[in-house]
Design an enzyme around this catalytic site. Structure first.
Site, PDB file in Angstrom:
ATOM      1  N   HIS A 148       1.094  -8.501   2.385  1.00  0.00           N
ATOM      2  CA  HIS A 148       0.431  -7.638   2.786  1.00  0.00           C
ATOM      3  C   HIS A 148      -0.702  -7.826   3.748  1.00  0.00           C
ATOM      4  O   HIS A 148      -0.945  -6.877   4.962  1.00  0.00           O
ATOM      5  CB  HIS A 148      -0.393  -6.990   1.684  1.00  0.00           C
ATOM      6  CG  HIS A 148      -1.042  -5.473   1.920  1.00  0.00           C
ATOM      7  ND1 HIS A 148      -0.473  -4.483   2.323  1.00  0.00           N
ATOM      8  CD2 HIS A 148      -2.447  -5.182   1.839  1.00  0.00           C
ATOM      9  CE1 HIS A 148      -0.951  -3.341   2.654  1.00  0.00           C
ATOM     10  NE2 HIS A 148      -2.145  -3.783   2.465  1.00  0.00           N
ATOM     11  N   HIS A 156     -10.052  -5.450   8.645  1.00  0.00           N
ATOM     12  CA  HIS A 156      -9.573  -6.808   8.009  1.00  0.00           C
ATOM     13  C   HIS A 156      -9.445  -8.192   8.446  1.00  0.00           C
ATOM     14  O   HIS A 156      -8.900  -8.916   8.295  1.00  0.00           O
ATOM     15  CB  HIS A 156      -8.309  -6.188   7.318  1.00  0.00           C
ATOM     16  CG  HIS A 156      -8.339  -4.991   6.720  1.00  0.00           C
ATOM     17  ND1 HIS A 156      -9.011  -4.650   5.478  1.00  0.00           N
ATOM     18  CD2 HIS A 156      -7.614  -3.901   6.786  1.00  0.00           C
ATOM     19  CE1 HIS A 156      -8.817  -3.428   5.069  1.00  0.00           C
ATOM     20  NE2 HIS A 156      -7.969  -2.788   5.762  1.00  0.00           N
ATOM     21  N   HIS A 162      -4.207  -0.736   9.761  1.00  0.00           N
ATOM     22  CA  HIS A 162      -3.329   0.591  10.250  1.00  0.00           C
ATOM     23  C   HIS A 162      -3.132   0.682  11.533  1.00  0.00           C
ATOM     24  O   HIS A 162      -4.045   1.633  12.160  1.00  0.00           O
ATOM     25  CB  HIS A 162      -4.316   1.850   9.677  1.00  0.00           C
ATOM     26  CG  HIS A 162      -4.455   1.547   7.987  1.00  0.00           C
ATOM     27  ND1 HIS A 162      -5.449   2.122   7.192  1.00  0.00           N
ATOM     28  CD2 HIS A 162      -3.641   0.887   7.389  1.00  0.00           C
ATOM     29  CE1 HIS A 162      -5.206   1.642   5.982  1.00  0.00           C
ATOM     30  NE2 HIS A 162      -4.314   0.767   5.943  1.00  0.00           N
ATOM     31  N   ASP A 182       0.752  -1.169  -0.017  1.00  0.00           N
ATOM     32  CA  ASP A 182       0.178  -0.213  -0.010  1.00  0.00           C
ATOM     33  C   ASP A 182       0.902   1.229  -0.179  1.00  0.00           C
ATOM     34  O   ASP A 182       1.193   1.736   1.139  1.00  0.00           O
ATOM     35  CB  ASP A 182      -1.022  -0.046   1.169  1.00  0.00           C
ATOM     36  CG  ASP A 182      -2.297  -1.019   0.923  1.00  0.00           C
ATOM     37  OD1 ASP A 182      -2.090  -1.748  -0.110  1.00  0.00           O
ATOM     38  OD2 ASP A 182      -2.970  -1.029   1.779  1.00  0.00           O
ATOM     39  N   TYR A 192      -1.797   5.125  -1.973  1.00  0.00           N
ATOM     40  CA  TYR A 192      -3.413   5.314  -2.086  1.00  0.00           C
ATOM     41  C   TYR A 192      -4.102   6.474  -2.967  1.00  0.00           C
ATOM     42  O   TYR A 192      -4.886   7.041  -2.966  1.00  0.00           O
ATOM     43  CB  TYR A 192      -3.656   5.904  -0.513  1.00  0.00           C
ATOM     44  CG  TYR A 192      -3.473   4.965   0.541  1.00  0.00           C
ATOM     45  CD1 TYR A 192      -2.129   4.493   0.963  1.00  0.00           C
ATOM     46  CD2 TYR A 192      -4.335   4.253   1.200  1.00  0.00           C
ATOM     47  CE1 TYR A 192      -2.001   3.554   1.767  1.00  0.00           C
ATOM     48  CE2 TYR A 192      -4.411   3.054   2.101  1.00  0.00           C
ATOM     49  CZ  TYR A 192      -2.855   2.794   2.504  1.00  0.00           C
ATOM     50  OH  TYR A 192      -2.622   1.928   3.424  1.00  0.00           O
TER      51      TYR A 192
HETATM   52 FE   LIG Z   1      -4.168  -2.484   2.573  1.00  0.00          FE
END
Ligand SMILES: [Fe+2]
Length: 466
Positions: free
Chosen positions: A315, A325, A354, A193, A196
């Site tokens: 990831h 997630h 995050h 990532d 973005y």
């Molecule tokens: Fe991601």
């Protein structure tokens, strides 16, 4: 009862003000005020275009072969292609070498890229400082890098760890903290990532350009080892963009062919005493797929007498106790976790969530469809799983955690930051996570990690007495 002893009060206050102990490890008592993370404005100095006609911009380097004797240099020119040649020389040499590269361009919806150059410098000497020049004949710019020491079992080396960076004020703070860390990283293991751009209308690819300019202050001087995340997919058939990973593959290179990989999204490198395997959460990984076949053949090739430290980058995390997630990495875990235990992977670094989290050594590989044994258990042959998706992107922090904290979760905290892995020799590596709110030398989470092949003793940090 109207009286409580002062000792009891002190004990309670201390308990409440320190970390909260749950079933598992530590959930940090740091509670962040969830403020919106804001992209730095286009006119910010971090995005400034270098002066001069057709000046190279977005300069970045990555390892260009399997063992660290090659470097891929990439950059973008805007006005015209210009030269794809790189001039380079070692610190104590007057002789300048030249390497020929090439360039490509791409279109994405209504965006047309600049001229994206890639040039591989080969047959470099180990442990040597090189200067290199791009923009030859127009506006030359000179940068430098240091090649890694020759691959060997006790060669110290320090990696930085950054994930999910984006281009907000918090992203800038993360990168600055990494640059100022007294434990100096020599290469970044990047867990996916990047820009973005896809969070903006029509995946505004100008954001890929601004991100490239923002990180140049690091990526031009030390290799970043790239992992792809979901924000690299850029799959948007509704605007006619149906080729996954299009901006990423044009802009970023990986040395995948050097490890016999068919695709740039999964590959391996050796660097000093480490063997780094990069996997792709967003490419097929089931049985018979190219990634599966590659990993199946790759793991037995790792010679721990040559590279004791076996590190995997992916990831989407497999052991994630945040609500964000949650379980997304589960199918890949089911596919590959038995191999990671069999081959004694030392550490798995992931991003995507995050926030920060570190597991104890744990595995969950006993299950089959009839036995019902599906609980993670302590396993000294298993990796430590670290989620370091806390670079500080526009989507903000993941603050909501599953409760109670699972037993395997050693430490978790919703703060932006980065980490460093300081490999000392074949047995010991010092690992530290740094949060952006702290001074440069302050460690938010730190421990000695013992190598699984050479020093397989318990390095857990959680008291299991409860
Ligand atoms: Fe991601």
């Amino acid at each position: 009862m109207g009286f409580v002893s002062s000792g009891f009060v002190v004990a309670v206050v201390v308990l409440l003000s320190s970390s909260v102990l749950c079933n598992g490890g530590i959930t940090s008592s740091f509670v962040r005020k969830v403020e919106k993370t804001i992209d730095m404005p286009f006119h910010s100095d971090v995005f400034s275009v270098p002066p001069g006609y057709n000046a190279p911009q977005q300069v970045h380097i990555t390892q260009g072969d399997h063992e660290g004797k090659a470097m891929i240099v990439s950059w973008v020119t805007m006005e015209e292609p210009g030269s794809s040649t790189v001039s380079y020389w070692s610190e104590n040499s007057k002789h300048k070498n030249k390497a020929m590269g090439n360039f490509n361009t791409y279109k994405y919806y209504n965006y047309t890229s600049g001229y994206i150059h890639h040039c591989t410098l080969r047959n470099l000497k180990f442990d040597t400082k090189y200067f290199y020049e791009v923009g030859i004949g127009q506006t030359p710019r000179t940068f430098w890098f240091v090649t890694p020491p020759a691959v060997g079992p006790d060669v110290p080396y320090t990696f930085g760890l950054i994930g999910d960076l984006g281009q907000t004020y918090d992203s800038n703070s993360t990168l600055t903290h990494y640059e100022h860390n007294p434990i100096v990283g020599k290469a970044v293991l990047y867990v996916g990532d990047l820009s973005y751009a896809d969070n903006h209308p029509n995946h505004d690819n100008v954001k890929w350009d601004t991100w490239g300019r923002f990180v140049e202050r690091s990526t031009a001087y030390q290799p970043w080892i790239w992992t792809t995340g979901n924000h690299e997919i850029d799959y948007a058939p509704e605007i006619g963009e149906s080729v996954p990973f299009k901006p990423f593959t044009h802009r970023y290179r990986t040395p995948h062919k050097a490890s016999n990989s068919s695709d740039p999204f999964w590959y391996s490198i050796k660097r000093a005493s480490a063997y780094v395997i990069v996997l792709s959460s967003y490419s097929a990984y089931g049985m018979y797929t190219p990634q599966y076949q590659w990993l199946y053949e790759e793991l037995p090739k790792v010679n721990r007498s040559e590279t004791p430290w076996l590190i995997v980058l992916v990831h989407s995390p497999w052991y994630n106790s945040y609500k964000y997630h949650y379980m997304e990495g589960e199918s890949m875990r089911v596919m590959y976790e038995p191999w990671f235990v069999q081959y004694k992977v030392d550490i798995v670094f992931a991003g995507h969530v995050h926030a920060y989290e570190r597991s104890e050594r744990v595995s969950n590989i006993a299950y089959n469809i009839v036995n019902g044994i599906c609980r993670p258990v302590s396993d000294q042959s298993a990796p430590v799983y670290i989620t370091i998706g806390d670079g500080g992107n526009i989507e903000g922090l993941a603050t909501i955690m599953t409760e109670p904290q699972p037993e395997y979760s050693a430490f978790r905290e919703a703060s932006f930051g980065h980490a460093v892995l300081d490999i000392k020799n074949r047995t010991h590596a010092y690992y530290a996570w740094h949060r952006n709110q702290d001074g440069d030398s302050v460690k938010g989470d730190a421990l000695w990690i013992f190598n699984r092949y050479w020093h397989q003793i318990d390095d857990s940090t959680t008291s299991r007495s409860g």
